[in-house]
Design a protein around this motif. Structure first.
Motif, PDB file in Angstrom:
ATOM      1  N   UNK A  43       6.448  77.817 -37.882  1.00 25.37           N
ATOM      2  CA  UNK A  43       6.628  79.192 -37.428  1.00 25.37           C
ATOM      3  C   UNK A  43       6.546  80.169 -38.602  1.00 25.37           C
ATOM      4  N   UNK A  44       7.215  79.826 -39.696  1.00 29.08           N
ATOM      5  CA  UNK A  44       7.181  80.700 -40.874  1.00 29.08           C
ATOM      6  C   UNK A  44       5.761  80.846 -41.411  1.00 29.08           C
ATOM      7  N   UNK A  45       5.020  79.744 -41.482  1.00 24.61           N
ATOM      8  CA  UNK A  45       3.642  79.814 -41.988  1.00 24.61           C
ATOM      9  C   UNK A  45       2.770  80.652 -41.055  1.00 24.61           C
ATOM     10  N   UNK A  46       2.961  80.494 -39.742  1.00 25.57           N
ATOM     11  CA  UNK A  46       2.194  81.313 -38.783  1.00 25.57           C
ATOM     12  C   UNK A  46       2.478  82.793 -38.976  1.00 25.57           C
ATOM     13  N   UNK A  47       3.683  83.118 -39.406  1.00 28.72           N
ATOM     14  CA  UNK A  47       4.056  84.511 -39.614  1.00 28.72           C
ATOM     15  C   UNK A  47       3.728  84.997 -41.031  1.00 28.72           C
ATOM     16  N   UNK A  48       3.040  84.151 -41.804  1.00 26.70           N
ATOM     17  CA  UNK A  48       2.559  84.575 -43.110  1.00 26.70           C
ATOM     18  C   UNK A  48       3.503  84.326 -44.272  1.00 26.70           C
ATOM     19  N   UNK A  49       4.556  83.572 -44.066  1.00 24.99           N
ATOM     20  CA  UNK A  49       5.487  83.278 -45.160  1.00 24.99           C
ATOM     21  C   UNK A  49       4.803  82.418 -46.214  1.00 24.99           C
ATOM     22  N   UNK A  50       5.117  82.678 -47.453  1.00 26.40           N
ATOM     23  CA  UNK A  50       4.615  81.843 -48.553  1.00 26.40           C
ATOM     24  C   UNK A  50       5.438  80.560 -48.618  1.00 26.40           C
ATOM     25  N   UNK A  51       4.863  79.559 -49.303  1.00 24.49           N
ATOM     26  CA  UNK A  51       5.608  78.320 -49.519  1.00 24.49           C
ATOM     27  C   UNK A  51       6.874  78.603 -50.326  1.00 24.49           C
ATOM     28  N   UNK A  52       6.805  79.549 -51.251  1.00 22.91           N
ATOM     29  CA  UNK A  52       7.983  79.882 -52.049  1.00 22.91           C
ATOM     30  C   UNK A  52       9.088  80.489 -51.189  1.00 22.91           C
ATOM     31  N   UNK A  53       8.734  81.350 -50.260  1.00 25.83           N
ATOM     32  CA  UNK A  53       9.738  81.952 -49.378  1.00 25.83           C
ATOM     33  C   UNK A  53      10.409  80.893 -48.500  1.00 25.83           C
TER      34      UNK A  53
END
Length: 80
Positions: A43-53
């Motif tokens: 979900x986070x990746x789909x929303x554009x979150x970086x791996x660091x975040x």
């Protein structure tokens, strides 16, 4: 997840005096946590979150979260 394996029932089972019951609950909770992590990372990746975040939110290193999830996501066509 079976009806008796709800998070609430598993939480109760981990305090059971029977080690077999408690240990089975630990295994089931571990599986549940892994699935929840996968869902929320995706979900986070789909929303554009970086791996660091994501790593910061999980309180782990960027390398560890990337190593754990990027290959799976790439194999599923979710990462380039």
């Amino acid at each position: 997840m079976e009806a008796e394996d709800t998070p609430a029932s598993l939480a109760g089972q981990v305090t059971d005096k029977d080690p077999a019951v408690g240990l089975q609950a630990v295994v089931a909770l571990r599986r549940l946590l892994e699935e929840l992590e996968r869902l929320h990372v995706d979900n986070a990746r789909r929303q554009g979150w970086s791996w660091q975040s994501i790593a910061t939110s999980l309180n782990v290193s960027r390398q560890s979260v990337h190593e754990k999830h990027a290959g799976r996501r790439k194999a599923m066509g979710m990462e380039e």
